[in-house]
Motif scaffolding. Structure first.
Motif, PDB file in Angstrom:
ATOM      1  N   ASP A  73      10.167   1.196  -7.957  1.00  0.00           N
ATOM      2  CA  ASP A  73       9.093   1.685  -8.826  1.00  0.00           C
ATOM      3  C   ASP A  73       8.508   0.607  -9.732  1.00  0.00           C
ATOM      4  O   ASP A  73       7.386   0.762 -10.225  1.00  0.00           O
ATOM      5  CB  ASP A  73       9.609   2.824  -9.717  1.00  0.00           C
ATOM      6  CG  ASP A  73       9.778   4.125  -8.951  1.00  0.00           C
ATOM      7  OD1 ASP A  73       9.061   4.313  -7.953  1.00  0.00           O
ATOM      8  OD2 ASP A  73      10.626   4.935  -9.358  1.00  0.00           O
ATOM      9  N   GLY A  74       9.288  -0.450 -10.016  1.00  0.00           N
ATOM     10  CA  GLY A  74       8.843  -1.459 -10.976  1.00  0.00           C
ATOM     11  C   GLY A  74       8.158  -2.628 -10.305  1.00  0.00           C
ATOM     12  O   GLY A  74       6.996  -2.537  -9.893  1.00  0.00           O
ATOM     13  N   VAL A  75       8.849  -3.743 -10.200  1.00  0.00           N
ATOM     14  CA  VAL A  75       8.267  -4.950  -9.611  1.00  0.00           C
ATOM     15  C   VAL A  75       7.861  -4.745  -8.151  1.00  0.00           C
ATOM     16  O   VAL A  75       6.765  -5.173  -7.757  1.00  0.00           O
ATOM     17  CB  VAL A  75       9.241  -6.137  -9.768  1.00  0.00           C
ATOM     18  CG1 VAL A  75       8.766  -7.340  -8.964  1.00  0.00           C
ATOM     19  CG2 VAL A  75       9.380  -6.512 -11.246  1.00  0.00           C
ATOM     20  N   PRO A  76       8.686  -4.108  -7.294  1.00  0.00           N
ATOM     21  CA  PRO A  76       8.233  -3.911  -5.900  1.00  0.00           C
ATOM     22  C   PRO A  76       6.903  -3.170  -5.807  1.00  0.00           C
ATOM     23  O   PRO A  76       6.059  -3.515  -4.968  1.00  0.00           O
ATOM     24  CB  PRO A  76       9.373  -3.089  -5.275  1.00  0.00           C
ATOM     25  CG  PRO A  76      10.578  -3.462  -6.076  1.00  0.00           C
ATOM     26  CD  PRO A  76      10.067  -3.618  -7.492  1.00  0.00           C
ATOM     27  N   HIS A  77       6.708  -2.162  -6.649  1.00  0.00           N
ATOM     28  CA  HIS A  77       5.443  -1.422  -6.638  1.00  0.00           C
ATOM     29  C   HIS A  77       4.287  -2.335  -7.003  1.00  0.00           C
ATOM     30  O   HIS A  77       3.221  -2.311  -6.356  1.00  0.00           O
ATOM     31  CB  HIS A  77       5.540  -0.255  -7.618  1.00  0.00           C
ATOM     32  CG  HIS A  77       4.256   0.505  -7.780  1.00  0.00           C
ATOM     33  ND1 HIS A  77       3.571   1.066  -6.722  1.00  0.00           N
ATOM     34  CD2 HIS A  77       3.512   0.784  -8.894  1.00  0.00           C
ATOM     35  CE1 HIS A  77       2.481   1.675  -7.167  1.00  0.00           C
ATOM     36  NE2 HIS A  77       2.419   1.515  -8.478  1.00  0.00           N
ATOM     37  N   GLN A  78       4.470  -3.169  -8.019  1.00  0.00           N
ATOM     38  CA  GLN A  78       3.390  -4.070  -8.430  1.00  0.00           C
ATOM     39  C   GLN A  78       3.120  -5.149  -7.380  1.00  0.00           C
ATOM     40  O   GLN A  78       2.009  -5.677  -7.288  1.00  0.00           O
ATOM     41  CB  GLN A  78       3.734  -4.716  -9.774  1.00  0.00           C
ATOM     42  CG  GLN A  78       3.889  -3.741 -10.938  1.00  0.00           C
ATOM     43  CD  GLN A  78       2.614  -2.954 -11.228  1.00  0.00           C
ATOM     44  OE1 GLN A  78       1.504  -3.442 -11.027  1.00  0.00           O
ATOM     45  NE2 GLN A  78       2.784  -1.719 -11.718  1.00  0.00           N
ATOM     46  N   LEU A  79       4.124  -5.479  -6.559  1.00  0.00           N
ATOM     47  CA  LEU A  79       3.927  -6.481  -5.498  1.00  0.00           C
ATOM     48  C   LEU A  79       3.052  -5.958  -4.364  1.00  0.00           C
ATOM     49  O   LEU A  79       2.486  -6.756  -3.595  1.00  0.00           O
ATOM     50  CB  LEU A  79       5.280  -6.919  -4.936  1.00  0.00           C
ATOM     51  CG  LEU A  79       6.059  -7.959  -5.742  1.00  0.00           C
ATOM     52  CD1 LEU A  79       7.482  -8.080  -5.225  1.00  0.00           C
ATOM     53  CD2 LEU A  79       5.353  -9.317  -5.708  1.00  0.00           C
ATOM     54  N   THR A  80       2.907  -4.643  -4.230  1.00  0.00           N
ATOM     55  CA  THR A  80       2.118  -4.101  -3.125  1.00  0.00           C
ATOM     56  C   THR A  80       0.657  -4.509  -3.224  1.00  0.00           C
ATOM     57  O   THR A  80      -0.031  -4.597  -2.201  1.00  0.00           O
ATOM     58  CB  THR A  80       2.218  -2.569  -3.069  1.00  0.00           C
ATOM     59  OG1 THR A  80       1.719  -2.004  -4.299  1.00  0.00           O
ATOM     60  CG2 THR A  80       3.656  -2.123  -2.861  1.00  0.00           C
ATOM     61  N   ARG A  81       0.166  -4.789  -4.424  1.00  0.00           N
ATOM     62  CA  ARG A  81      -1.235  -5.192  -4.576  1.00  0.00           C
ATOM     63  C   ARG A  81      -1.503  -6.526  -3.901  1.00  0.00           C
ATOM     64  O   ARG A  81      -2.641  -6.876  -3.599  1.00  0.00           O
ATOM     65  CB  ARG A  81      -1.623  -5.249  -6.049  1.00  0.00           C
ATOM     66  CG  ARG A  81      -1.097  -6.499  -6.754  1.00  0.00           C
ATOM     67  CD  ARG A  81      -1.437  -6.542  -8.235  1.00  0.00           C
ATOM     68  NE  ARG A  81      -2.760  -6.079  -8.558  1.00  0.00           N
ATOM     69  CZ  ARG A  81      -3.072  -5.352  -9.635  1.00  0.00           C
ATOM     70  NH1 ARG A  81      -2.100  -5.013 -10.491  1.00  0.00           N
ATOM     71  NH2 ARG A  81      -4.293  -4.983  -9.862  1.00  0.00           N
ATOM     72  N   TYR A  82      -0.434  -7.320  -3.674  1.00  0.00           N
ATOM     73  CA  TYR A  82      -0.584  -8.623  -3.034  1.00  0.00           C
ATOM     74  C   TYR A  82      -0.281  -8.557  -1.535  1.00  0.00           C
ATOM     75  O   TYR A  82      -0.232  -9.586  -0.859  1.00  0.00           O
ATOM     76  CB  TYR A  82       0.346  -9.640  -3.692  1.00  0.00           C
ATOM     77  CG  TYR A  82       0.132  -9.756  -5.183  1.00  0.00           C
ATOM     78  CD1 TYR A  82      -0.926 -10.485  -5.710  1.00  0.00           C
ATOM     79  CD2 TYR A  82       0.991  -9.101  -6.070  1.00  0.00           C
ATOM     80  CE1 TYR A  82      -1.129 -10.566  -7.085  1.00  0.00           C
ATOM     81  CE2 TYR A  82       0.805  -9.189  -7.443  1.00  0.00           C
ATOM     82  CZ  TYR A  82      -0.257  -9.908  -7.943  1.00  0.00           C
ATOM     83  OH  TYR A  82      -0.459  -9.995  -9.307  1.00  0.00           O
ATOM     84  N   GLY A  83      -0.078  -7.353  -1.024  1.00  0.00           N
ATOM     85  CA  GLY A  83       0.226  -7.203   0.387  1.00  0.00           C
ATOM     86  C   GLY A  83       1.625  -7.660   0.750  1.00  0.00           C
ATOM     87  O   GLY A  83       1.899  -7.946   1.923  1.00  0.00           O
ATOM     88  N   ILE A  84       2.516  -7.736  -0.243  1.00  0.00           N
ATOM     89  CA  ILE A  84       3.886  -8.187   0.006  1.00  0.00           C
ATOM     90  C   ILE A  84       4.769  -6.958   0.169  1.00  0.00           C
ATOM     91  O   ILE A  84       5.079  -6.254  -0.799  1.00  0.00           O
ATOM     92  CB  ILE A  84       4.389  -9.080  -1.140  1.00  0.00           C
ATOM     93  CG1 ILE A  84       3.510 -10.334  -1.247  1.00  0.00           C
ATOM     94  CG2 ILE A  84       5.847  -9.467  -0.917  1.00  0.00           C
ATOM     95  CD1 ILE A  84       3.890 -11.256  -2.381  1.00  0.00           C
ATOM     96  N   SER A  85       5.167  -6.724   1.406  1.00  0.00           N
ATOM     97  CA  SER A  85       6.042  -5.581   1.690  1.00  0.00           C
ATOM     98  C   SER A  85       7.446  -6.023   2.091  1.00  0.00           C
ATOM     99  O   SER A  85       8.366  -5.192   2.116  1.00  0.00           O
ATOM    100  CB  SER A  85       5.435  -4.729   2.818  1.00  0.00           C
ATOM    101  OG  SER A  85       5.233  -5.514   3.982  1.00  0.00           O
ATOM    102  N   ASP A  86       7.608  -7.299   2.427  1.00  0.00           N
ATOM    103  CA  ASP A  86       8.943  -7.802   2.787  1.00  0.00           C
ATOM    104  C   ASP A  86       9.731  -8.067   1.510  1.00  0.00           C
ATOM    105  O   ASP A  86      10.007  -9.214   1.140  1.00  0.00           O
ATOM    106  CB  ASP A  86       8.831  -9.078   3.622  1.00  0.00           C
ATOM    107  CG  ASP A  86       8.166  -8.842   4.959  1.00  0.00           C
ATOM    108  OD1 ASP A  86       8.155  -7.677   5.402  1.00  0.00           O
ATOM    109  OD2 ASP A  86       7.653  -9.790   5.555  1.00  0.00           O
ATOM    110  N   VAL A  87      10.088  -6.990   0.828  1.00  0.00           N
ATOM    111  CA  VAL A  87      10.799  -7.062  -0.444  1.00  0.00           C
ATOM    112  C   VAL A  87      12.086  -6.254  -0.308  1.00  0.00           C
ATOM    113  O   VAL A  87      12.062  -5.110   0.163  1.00  0.00           O
ATOM    114  CB  VAL A  87       9.949  -6.499  -1.599  1.00  0.00           C
ATOM    115  CG1 VAL A  87      10.715  -6.581  -2.916  1.00  0.00           C
ATOM    116  CG2 VAL A  87       8.623  -7.240  -1.697  1.00  0.00           C
ATOM    117  N   THR A  88      13.191  -6.836  -0.723  1.00  0.00           N
ATOM    118  CA  THR A  88      14.468  -6.130  -0.698  1.00  0.00           C
ATOM    119  C   THR A  88      15.060  -6.098  -2.097  1.00  0.00           C
ATOM    120  O   THR A  88      15.118  -7.130  -2.780  1.00  0.00           O
ATOM    121  CB  THR A  88      15.462  -6.819   0.259  1.00  0.00           C
ATOM    122  OG1 THR A  88      14.943  -6.758   1.589  1.00  0.00           O
ATOM    123  CG2 THR A  88      16.819  -6.127   0.224  1.00  0.00           C
TER     124      THR A  88
END
Length: 387
Positions: free
Chosen positions: A249-264
């Motif tokens: 919900d926090g940083v991973p959600h904000q990373l979606t605006r950059y098209g970064i989905s390879d987040v663990t």
């Protein structure tokens, strides 16, 4: 307002604790050192997705409870394992604002010693927690020439960007932090539960919204810095609080605006909690039992304030001494400027607290002060533990 700002800061640092207070109703399904997938009680010896897959991610988030040494040890071992599979790695730090990036670069280049690093990053001003917990990771980065990335903004900048009017500012005016994506309803609820635990005043909609905006600025700042670093390195590993990782919900959600989905997102957790953890709280959980409770921190019996000096750096000035305290018996006086404790130069009250937390009750420690222009050393005997 100062009290409210401190309440907000404390709550931001502790957002993860609320949702981890799961009552234990089942026998532990794992032992320290094992891994679990949340919702699955089958323990494994390595991350469920495997080290090789982890090393191919663009961003790996390592959560922590800041006061748990076991969490920091796990972070270092995880970084070591990932680095053995992906040498082109950078390490992001929630603890520091971007303005101190030059000092981190100098540290990695071997141009600063540890004392200079803490001084030039203003560690105890911006983070306030014992640097000894984090230094093993910082040393690993220096030894392997891994870039360290300051992910945050300063508290002053965070307050600026929490003002709704800042949404109209340019990216440069916003210190490179874009307007955050809206928080999910689940995230808002967790944030409010955390804030209510730390607030001593009646919650109003104005205060609660200000708190949520501050948290979103925090997340957005770190996501922007991680996205930038991910364009320069194959893998970016971030050290940050659990609340920024949970449920994506926090940083991973904000990373979606950059098209970064390879987040663990990886989190350490006690077995009793991990075995009952809900599905989706993280991609994987490492079993790390909480540190054993330590003895009460010995106290000097002084109040100190950071005071600007006409020439030279700020000093910590003793503003009050408790009666019948170790400081009084050692001959410390109001107006003394504290220069060093136990051989460590000090410039911030948080640094004093950290040094005292490392001190043994009943021990003798030197306290160097400046009095009437003369530097002198007073030997302070710390009280022994109460029976």
């Amino acid at each position: 307002m100062a009290t409210l700002r401190q309440t907000i800061t404390n709550a931001l640092l502790m957002t993860a604790v609320v949702s981890m207070a799961t009552p234990v109703t089942a026998q532990d399904c794992a032992t320290p050192g094992q891994w679990l997938t949340p919702g699955n009680q089958h323990a494994e010896a390595q991350p469920p997705m495997g080290w090789d897959r982890l090393a191919r991610q663009r961003v790996v988030l390592l959560g922590e409870q800041h006061d748990q040494a076991a969490h920091h040890r796990w972070q270092l071992s995880t970084i070591t394992a990932l680095h053995s599979r992906q040498a082109d790695m950078a390490i992001g730090l929630e603890m520091l604002p971007r303005k101190v990036q030059p000092a981190l670069d100098q540290w990695v280049a071997g141009e600063l010693d540890e004392s200079q690093l803490l001084d030039r990053t203003q560690w105890y001003r911006y983070w306030g927690r014992d640097a000894e917990r984090y230094l093993p990771i910082l040393r690993f980065a220096r030894d392997h020439r891994l870039p360290l990335i300051a992910l945050n903004v300063t508290p002053e900048q965070r307050r600026e960007l929490s003002d709704p009017a800042s949404h109209q500012w340019t990216l440069d005016q916003r210190h490179g932090v874009p307007v955050p994506l809206a928080a999910s309803a689940r995230y808002r609820q967790r944030l409010m539960e955390s804030f209510e635990q730390h607030s001593s005043e009646q919650l109003s909609s104005h205060i609660s919204e200000a708190f949520i905006r501050a948290q979103l600025v925090w997340d957005s700042s770190m996501a922007a810095a991680l996205a930038n670093a991910s364009h320069q390195h194959s893998l970016v590993v971030a050290i940050l609080g659990l609340g920024h990782v949970q449920y994506a919900d926090g940083v991973p959600h904000q990373l979606t605006r950059y098209g970064i989905s390879d987040v663990t997102g990886l989190m350490p957790m006690a077995a009793a909690d991990a075995c009952l953890a809900p599905t989706g709280v993280a991609d994987a959980l490492f079993i790390a039992e909480p540190d054993a409770p330590s003895a009460d921190t010995p106290r000097l019996g002084i109040n100190v304030e950071r005071t600007p000096q006409p020439l030279g750096p700020d000093r910590l000035v003793i503003t009050a001494i408790s009666p019948d305290s170790p400081a009084q018996y050692a001959g410390l006086e109001e107006g003394d400027q504290v220069v060093a404790i136990a051989g460590h130069e000090v410039r911030d009250t948080a640094q004093v607290r950290a040094l005292m937390a490392r001190s043994l009750p009943g021990s003798l420690i030197p306290v160097e002060v400046l009095r009437a222009g003369e530097r002198r050393q007073q030997l302070v005997t710390l009280p022994s533990p109460s029976p």
